[in-house]
Enzyme design. Structure first.
Site, PDB file in Angstrom:
ATOM      1  N   SER A  64     -29.637 -37.697  11.035  1.00 38.79           N
ATOM      2  CA  SER A  64     -29.407 -36.079  11.111  1.00 38.79           C
ATOM      3  C   SER A  64     -27.554 -36.276  10.210  1.00 38.79           C
ATOM      4  O   SER A  64     -27.796 -35.167  10.021  1.00 38.79           O
ATOM      5  CB  SER A  64     -28.626 -35.646  12.470  1.00 38.79           C
ATOM      6  OG  SER A  64     -30.067 -34.962  13.370  1.00 38.79           O
ATOM      7  N   LYS A  67     -27.202 -33.550   7.454  1.00 37.51           N
ATOM      8  CA  LYS A  67     -26.638 -32.276   7.892  1.00 37.51           C
ATOM      9  C   LYS A  67     -25.263 -32.114   7.425  1.00 37.51           C
ATOM     10  O   LYS A  67     -24.717 -30.674   8.068  1.00 37.51           O
ATOM     11  CB  LYS A  67     -27.097 -31.856   9.556  1.00 37.51           C
ATOM     12  CG  LYS A  67     -28.484 -31.598   9.998  1.00 37.51           C
ATOM     13  CD  LYS A  67     -28.467 -31.646  11.626  1.00 37.51           C
ATOM     14  CE  LYS A  67     -30.117 -31.319  12.111  1.00 37.51           C
ATOM     15  NZ  LYS A  67     -30.220 -32.416  12.909  1.00 37.51           N
ATOM     16  N   SER A 124     -27.542 -30.210  16.397  1.00 36.02           N
ATOM     17  CA  SER A 124     -27.812 -31.049  15.454  1.00 36.02           C
ATOM     18  C   SER A 124     -29.298 -30.107  15.402  1.00 36.02           C
ATOM     19  O   SER A 124     -30.189 -31.087  15.630  1.00 36.02           O
ATOM     20  CB  SER A 124     -27.879 -32.636  15.881  1.00 36.02           C
ATOM     21  OG  SER A 124     -28.441 -33.141  14.907  1.00 36.02           O
TER      22      SER A 124
END
Length: 388
Positions: A64, A67, A124
């Site tokens: 993640s 991102k 997230s």
């Protein structure tokens, strides 16, 4: 069109500290950090100086932490005015169907860009990431193309994206060094830490489907000065974190990839941050947007144009290093084509230690500069005649 040549400014700024950029090889001879991580890096933000690294260019799944690039493109779109924080997005079937970490968006639900930004930065949310991507580029696939274009623009040689979320996918990879560069670029949008520093908040507050946001990055609550940026986990990537913290005038970025547990990940990032703050300090020269010089442009609507820094400017040194004399020099482009938009690079601020160039910082105009009209030029010519 008037040609502008190199302009010396400030001259010797006085006796300032400055330590040379620390190479990875030199650092590792002196210290041995993050032993149990696959890779990692420690970078000072203003100068981009690498204070420590371990396998920093190794291609690894970023999970993640992907991102960070998603957030960077969102912040750029906000700054350009392509989207606004109060814009309402209608959630698509695809966005609502995303697995993994999410804020449980439903197809057809309406949510503002501001709340979706919270959903990505704090929780997230994979669904929030796709919803924002579709708003900006029309589809996640088109947004991913923008992500990879931005990676090329930033000269990230070990990064390739296949999605906006970091969910496992073949040929989706980055490196600790590339993540630090992305983080540095994201932090130039200073309001991003208004989101990434949130420890807990709510979406849809007061409604039946109220959602409690809790930051996946616990350091923002437990480490002094920490205010971002992004965690990551998949079974392949293991536990990852790109973190940032600021104390006094120094902001640093620490990346750890491939830790065995969240506890170990947080401990290793803390180890990197502690090393930076205990061993180094910076001397600020300019804040973002500070006026560095001004120029006169005959054919511009504004005859006098302020030249400002693209981001904050500092020098960095190891605590206890010998004193050095630092000078700065402005190098501006020689030809000017109008309009010049705010944010367009028009030159560089060169920071030197003697004859050695330490760093170069982009310079831009304080406000958009339009071409002068015929009437403006006539008025200006008459004013010059009156003077004589």
């Amino acid at each position: 069109m008037r040609k502008i040549r190199n302009v010396m400014i400030i001259g010797i700024l006085g006796v300032l500290f400055f330590g040379h950029t620390v190479s990875a090889e030199e650092s590792e001879q002196e210290i041995n950090l993050i032993e149990d991580a696959t890779s990692g890096i420690l970078m000072e933000q203003d100068t981009g100086t690498i204070l420590y690294d371990k396998n920093a260019h190794e291609q690894l799944p970023p999970a993640s932490m992907t991102k960070i690039m998603t957030l960077l493109l969102v912040m750029e779109s906000l700054e350009k005015g392509d989207i606004a924080k109060d814009d309402v997005i209608i959630v698509s079937e695809k966005a609502a169907s995303m697995g993994g970490s999410q804020i449980f968006l439903e197809a057809g639900e309406e949510m503002t860009v501001n709340d979706l930004l919270k959903g990505v930065a704090v929780a997230s949310g994979n669904d929030a990431s796709v919803a924002l991507a579709e708003k900006i580029a029309g589809s996640e696939e088109a947004f991913v193309n923008k992500m990879n274009e931005k990676a090329k623009e930033l000269n990230l040689k070990n990064t390739l994206f296949q999605n906006t979320t970091g969910l496992p996918e073949e040929n989706h990879y980055s490196s600790a060094y590339d993540m630090a560069i992305m983080a540095n670029e994201l932090l130039k949008h200073e309001s991003i830490t208004d989101y990434t520093s949130i420890y807990e908040d709510y979406l849809r507050q007061g409604k039946e489907n109220e959602f409690w946001l809790v930051n996946t990055n616990k350091l923002v609550r437990f480490y002094k000065g920490a205010d971002g940026l992004k965690t990551g986990y998949t079974s392949e990537a293991k536990y990852c974190l790109t973190a940032t913290a600021k104390r006094d005038d120094m902001r640093v970025i620490a990346v750890v990839m491939g830790a065995k547990s969240p506890k170990e990940r947080n401990a290793m990032v803390t180890e990197l941050l502690d090393y930076a703050f205990h061993s180094y300090e910076t001397n600020p020269l300019f804040s973002k947007g500070d006026k560095v010089t001004e120029i006169e442009l005959l054919k511009a609507e504004q005859s006098s144009v302020d030249i400002v820094t693209d981001h904050s400017v500092s020098t960095i040194h190891k605590k206890g290093d010998e004193k050095k004399n630092i000078s700065t020099e402005v190098k501006l482009q020689e030809s000017w084509t109008f309009p010049i938009k705010k944010g367009d690079e028009v030159g560089k601020l060169v920071i030197k230690d003697g004859d050695t160039i330490i760093s170069e910082v982009p310079l831009t105009v304080k406000e958009t500069v339009e071409k002068a009209s015929f009437g403006d030029l006539m008025k200006r010519s008459l004013q010059e005649l009156v003077k004589h």
